[in-house]
Design an enzyme around this catalytic site. Structure first.
Site, mmCIF file in Angstrom:
data_model
loop_
_atom_site.group_PDB
_atom_site.id
_atom_site.type_symbol
_atom_site.label_atom_id
_atom_site.label_comp_id
_atom_site.label_asym_id
_atom_site.label_seq_id
_atom_site.Cartn_x
_atom_site.Cartn_y
_atom_site.Cartn_z
ATOM 1 N N ASP A 14 0.837 -1.210 0.000
ATOM 2 C CA ASP A 14 0.000 0.000 0.000
ATOM 3 C C ASP A 14 0.872 1.262 0.000
ATOM 4 O O ASP A 14 1.968 1.264 0.563
ATOM 5 C CB ASP A 14 -0.895 -0.040 1.250
ATOM 6 C CG ASP A 14 -2.111 0.849 1.115
ATOM 7 O OD1 ASP A 14 -2.292 1.467 0.048
ATOM 8 O OD2 ASP A 14 -2.883 0.923 2.081
ATOM 9 N N HIS A 31 2.753 3.253 -8.975
ATOM 10 C CA HIS A 31 2.571 1.804 -9.175
ATOM 11 C C HIS A 31 3.791 1.201 -9.876
ATOM 12 O O HIS A 31 4.222 0.098 -9.573
ATOM 13 C CB HIS A 31 1.306 1.530 -9.993
ATOM 14 C CG HIS A 31 0.046 1.899 -9.264
ATOM 15 N ND1 HIS A 31 -0.174 1.583 -7.948
ATOM 16 C CD2 HIS A 31 -1.067 2.570 -9.660
ATOM 17 C CE1 HIS A 31 -1.361 2.032 -7.562
ATOM 18 N NE2 HIS A 31 -1.924 2.645 -8.596
ATOM 19 N N LEU A 125 12.018 -18.971 -4.836
ATOM 20 C CA LEU A 125 10.831 -18.436 -4.151
ATOM 21 C C LEU A 125 9.566 -18.566 -5.012
ATOM 22 O O LEU A 125 9.625 -18.396 -6.227
ATOM 23 C CB LEU A 125 11.131 -16.969 -3.831
ATOM 24 C CG LEU A 125 10.132 -16.155 -3.043
ATOM 25 C CD1 LEU A 125 10.888 -15.119 -2.214
ATOM 26 C CD2 LEU A 125 9.130 -15.437 -3.922
HETATM 27 C C1 FPP Z 1 -2.023 0.228 -3.263
HETATM 28 O O1 FPP Z 1 -1.506 1.539 -3.265
HETATM 29 C C2 FPP Z 1 -1.479 -0.514 -4.391
HETATM 30 C C3 FPP Z 1 -2.199 -1.106 -5.372
HETATM 31 C C4 FPP Z 1 -3.661 -1.061 -5.429
HETATM 32 C C5 FPP Z 1 -1.540 -1.803 -6.489
HETATM 33 C C6 FPP Z 1 -0.328 -2.611 -6.146
HETATM 34 C C7 FPP Z 1 0.430 -2.870 -7.381
HETATM 35 C C8 FPP Z 1 1.783 -2.807 -7.488
HETATM 36 C C9 FPP Z 1 2.711 -2.593 -6.381
HETATM 37 C C10 FPP Z 1 2.442 -2.941 -8.798
HETATM 38 C C11 FPP Z 1 1.970 -4.029 -9.656
HETATM 39 C C12 FPP Z 1 2.419 -5.359 -9.259
HETATM 40 C C13 FPP Z 1 2.749 -6.288 -10.164
HETATM 41 C C14 FPP Z 1 2.935 -7.696 -9.719
HETATM 42 C C15 FPP Z 1 2.948 -5.942 -11.578
HETATM 43 P P1 FPP Z 1 -2.507 2.744 -3.427
HETATM 44 O O2 FPP Z 1 -2.632 3.046 -4.865
HETATM 45 O O3 FPP Z 1 -3.783 2.419 -2.742
HETATM 46 O O4 FPP Z 1 -1.737 3.887 -2.690
HETATM 47 P P2 FPP Z 1 -2.388 5.072 -1.843
HETATM 48 O O5 FPP Z 1 -3.107 4.416 -0.705
HETATM 49 O O6 FPP Z 1 -1.201 5.862 -1.414
HETATM 50 O O7 FPP Z 1 -3.303 5.819 -2.756
#
Ligand code: FPP
Length: 234
Positions: A14, A31, A125
């Site tokens: 997150d 992201h 892994l």
């Molecule tokens: C939450 O941060 C994150 C997500 C909803 C997406 C997670 C995806 C990745 C880390 C990259 C993609 C992974 C792969 C395997 C290709 P948020 O957007 O909710 O952050 P915020 O709370 O600060 O708005």
């Protein structure tokens, strides 16, 4: 007594959006940085002997984000898979997806299949990527399959126990996570592995996901090792 190294760590990655905002950049930039951070971490986690990592890449709730953000996340996933396939000789990591993949577009579904096939013989892994994953959705899908098998006399209702039920979940071949990590200061499970995490230890950190590195992971593991795990006993 000190716990040993967790075999399975589940991670709620997150804080990508806030990480990007701090840099006056679009959320997709965060992201992208998050995907890079994941890649680096996996290599290091493999070296220290972690066997399974499950990440929450896209939840059943994430469809409600803007069209732009959803498509940026899907594109990132496509790129991630293409890069892995191109460079797979150099990787030790075995990958599969959990979640209801049927809602993803067909081309992405076949890419995921190919990724799973190509990486299936890897010895390092195991990365499990949650894609259109929701814990309640997973349980409902399992119940439906189970009902169908009872109806068709393939199993008897008397034989349903926790072990059998677990075998109907997407995580059927994965041990339960001993440790669940969530970054960015939020302290909730958000529908991530609710069945599997009933005895997990939780670790919360204010670090935003793109800043979470192996040093941070080791900190979480050290804290885990010092926790007293009683599983309801004394
Ligand atoms: C939450 O941060 C994150 C997500 C909803 C997406 C997670 C995806 C990745 C880390 C990259 C993609 C992974 C792969 C395997 C290709 P948020 O957007 O909710 O952050 P915020 O709370 O600060 O708005």
């Amino acid at each position: 007594m000190e716990n040993s190294l967790p075999e399975h760590i589940a991670i709620i990655m997150d804080g990508n959006g806030r990480w990007a905002k701090k840099r006056f950049m679009p959320r997709s930039f965060g992201h992208r940085a998050g995907a890079q951070s994941l890649n680096k971490l996996l290599k290091e986690a493999d070296k220290i002997g972690i066997k399974h990592i499950t990440v929450y890449a896209f939840s059943t709730e994430n469809w409600s984000r803007s069209e732009d953000e959803v498509s940026a996340l899907m594109n990132l996933l496509r790129e991630y898979i293409d890069d892995y396939i191109k460079d797979n000789k150099n990787s030790n990591i075995k990958i599969d997806a959990i979640g209801d993949l049927s809602r993803l577009d067909k081309e992405l579904q076949s890419k995921i299949k190919k990724l799973e096939e190509i990486s299936s013989h890897k010895k390092g892994l195991n990365l499990h990527i949650g894609l259109n994953y929701g814990g309640r959705d997973e349980i409902i899908r399992a119940v439906k399959k189970l009902c169908l098998n009872v109806k068709n006399d393939i199993i008897s209702e008397n034989n349903i126990d926790e072990k059998l039920f677990s075998s109907y979940l997407d995580t059927k071949n994965i041990p339960d996570p001993e440790l669940v990590i969530r970054t960015s200061g939020e302290q909730r499970l958000s529908n991530f592995l609710p069945w599997q995490s009933v005895y997990s230890e939780f670790y919360f950190t204010d670090k935003l996901w793109p800043d979470f590195d192996i040093k941070e992971l080791i900190k979480a593991i050290e804290q885990f090792k010092n926790r007293d795990r009683r599983f309801g006993g004394r």
